[in-house]
Design a protein around this motif. Structure first.
Motif, mmCIF file in Angstrom:
data_model
loop_
_atom_site.group_PDB
_atom_site.id
_atom_site.type_symbol
_atom_site.label_atom_id
_atom_site.label_comp_id
_atom_site.label_asym_id
_atom_site.label_seq_id
_atom_site.Cartn_x
_atom_site.Cartn_y
_atom_site.Cartn_z
ATOM 1 N N SER A 1 -1.825 79.440 20.933
ATOM 2 C CA SER A 1 -2.199 78.067 20.560
ATOM 3 C C SER A 1 -1.359 77.062 21.338
ATOM 4 O O SER A 1 -0.249 77.365 21.778
ATOM 5 C CB SER A 1 -2.016 77.856 19.058
ATOM 6 N N ARG A 2 -1.945 75.868 21.468
ATOM 7 C CA ARG A 2 -1.268 74.738 22.127
ATOM 8 C C ARG A 2 -1.799 73.446 21.539
ATOM 9 O O ARG A 2 -2.866 73.413 20.943
ATOM 10 C CB ARG A 2 -1.551 74.727 23.630
ATOM 11 N N GLN A 3 -1.039 72.367 21.781
ATOM 12 C CA GLN A 3 -1.464 71.055 21.321
ATOM 13 C C GLN A 3 -2.090 70.219 22.428
ATOM 14 O O GLN A 3 -2.351 69.051 22.226
ATOM 15 C CB GLN A 3 -0.301 70.299 20.685
ATOM 16 N N GLN B 1 -5.082 80.466 25.990
ATOM 17 C CA GLN B 1 -5.426 81.848 26.328
ATOM 18 C C GLN B 1 -4.958 82.243 27.731
ATOM 19 O O GLN B 1 -4.788 83.414 28.024
ATOM 20 C CB GLN B 1 -6.922 82.121 26.138
ATOM 21 N N GLU B 2 -4.704 81.243 28.580
ATOM 22 C CA GLU B 2 -4.209 81.525 29.929
ATOM 23 C C GLU B 2 -2.751 81.990 29.936
ATOM 24 O O GLU B 2 -2.263 82.476 30.956
ATOM 25 C CB GLU B 2 -4.362 80.284 30.810
ATOM 26 N N THR B 3 -2.069 81.867 28.817
ATOM 27 C CA THR B 3 -0.667 82.294 28.738
ATOM 28 C C THR B 3 -0.518 83.794 28.534
ATOM 29 O O THR B 3 0.592 84.307 28.550
ATOM 30 C CB THR B 3 0.091 81.544 27.617
ATOM 31 N N VAL B 4 -1.624 84.488 28.332
ATOM 32 C CA VAL B 4 -1.567 85.951 28.195
ATOM 33 C C VAL B 4 -1.614 86.529 29.608
ATOM 34 O O VAL B 4 -2.655 86.975 30.092
ATOM 35 C CB VAL B 4 -2.709 86.489 27.301
ATOM 36 N N ASN B 5 -0.455 86.501 30.249
ATOM 37 C CA ASN B 5 -0.346 86.954 31.631
ATOM 38 C C ASN B 5 -0.240 88.478 31.715
ATOM 39 O O ASN B 5 -0.267 89.176 30.711
ATOM 40 C CB ASN B 5 0.846 86.275 32.316
ATOM 41 N N TRP B 6 -0.105 88.978 32.940
ATOM 42 C CA TRP B 6 -0.061 90.415 33.169
ATOM 43 C C TRP B 6 1.064 91.082 32.373
ATOM 44 O O TRP B 6 0.868 92.127 31.753
ATOM 45 C CB TRP B 6 0.103 90.705 34.663
ATOM 46 N N GLY C 1 -7.797 81.838 21.671
ATOM 47 C CA GLY C 1 -7.097 80.636 22.108
ATOM 48 C C GLY C 1 -7.465 79.471 21.214
ATOM 49 O O GLY C 1 -8.655 79.218 20.974
ATOM 50 N N ILE C 2 -6.459 78.774 20.690
ATOM 51 C CA ILE C 2 -6.693 77.675 19.755
ATOM 52 C C ILE C 2 -5.996 76.418 20.267
ATOM 53 O O ILE C 2 -4.812 76.441 20.598
ATOM 54 C CB ILE C 2 -6.182 78.033 18.345
ATOM 55 N N LEU C 3 -6.748 75.331 20.305
ATOM 56 C CA LEU C 3 -6.196 74.020 20.651
ATOM 57 C C LEU C 3 -6.128 73.167 19.396
ATOM 58 O O LEU C 3 -7.080 73.144 18.601
ATOM 59 C CB LEU C 3 -7.081 73.309 21.674
ATOM 60 N N PHE C 4 -5.009 72.472 19.230
ATOM 61 C CA PHE C 4 -4.821 71.539 18.118
ATOM 62 C C PHE C 4 -4.916 70.108 18.634
ATOM 63 O O PHE C 4 -4.541 69.827 19.769
ATOM 64 C CB PHE C 4 -3.438 71.739 17.472
#
Length: 118
Positions: free
Chosen positions: A54-56, A64-69, A99-102
């Motif tokens: 999640s991010r703001q 969801q792009e933070t789920v790296n290799w 992936g969740i946006l706040f």
């Protein structure tokens, strides 16, 4: 909203959404000596290991792009530990990402489920 609270709210939103999609939640915050998987569920006859991010905002990209290799490899190792512990080697498995946006008020703005993400 602080980071820990945002994570809790995101996970609750993910669980609610996944249940509506027909997932059966088996475990939340599964801990092993290698780390933690946010949600483990069944989708039909498939065991699903789910990472919730999640991010703001999107200034630094989508959550969801933070789920790296490296994160993917870690989740796979923890999933292997789970399969050994539960003797579930014969089950079909996959890895999903939510992936969740706040928004600024701390409410869920958007939620995206990526099935078979890696």
């Amino acid at each position: 909203m602080d980071r820990k609270r945002m994570g809790q709210v995101a996970e609750e939103a993910a669980v609610h959404y996944l249940k509506h999609q027909g997932y059966q939640i088996l475990e939340r915050n599964y801990r092993s000596p290698l780390g933690e998987i946010d949600i483990i569920a069944e989708d039909r006859n498939t065991l699903v290991f789910i990472e919730v991010r999640s991010r703001q905002g999107t200034r630094f990209g989508l959550p969801q792009e933070t789920v790296n290799w490296a994160k993917q490899q870690k989740v796979k190792r923890i999933a292997t530990h789970y399969l050994k512990t539960k003797n579930a080697w014969k089950k079909a498995c996959r890895f999903d990402v939510v992936g969740i946006l706040f928004n600024e008020e701390g409410e869920v703005k958007s939620l995206e489920l990526i099935r078979d993400a890696f």
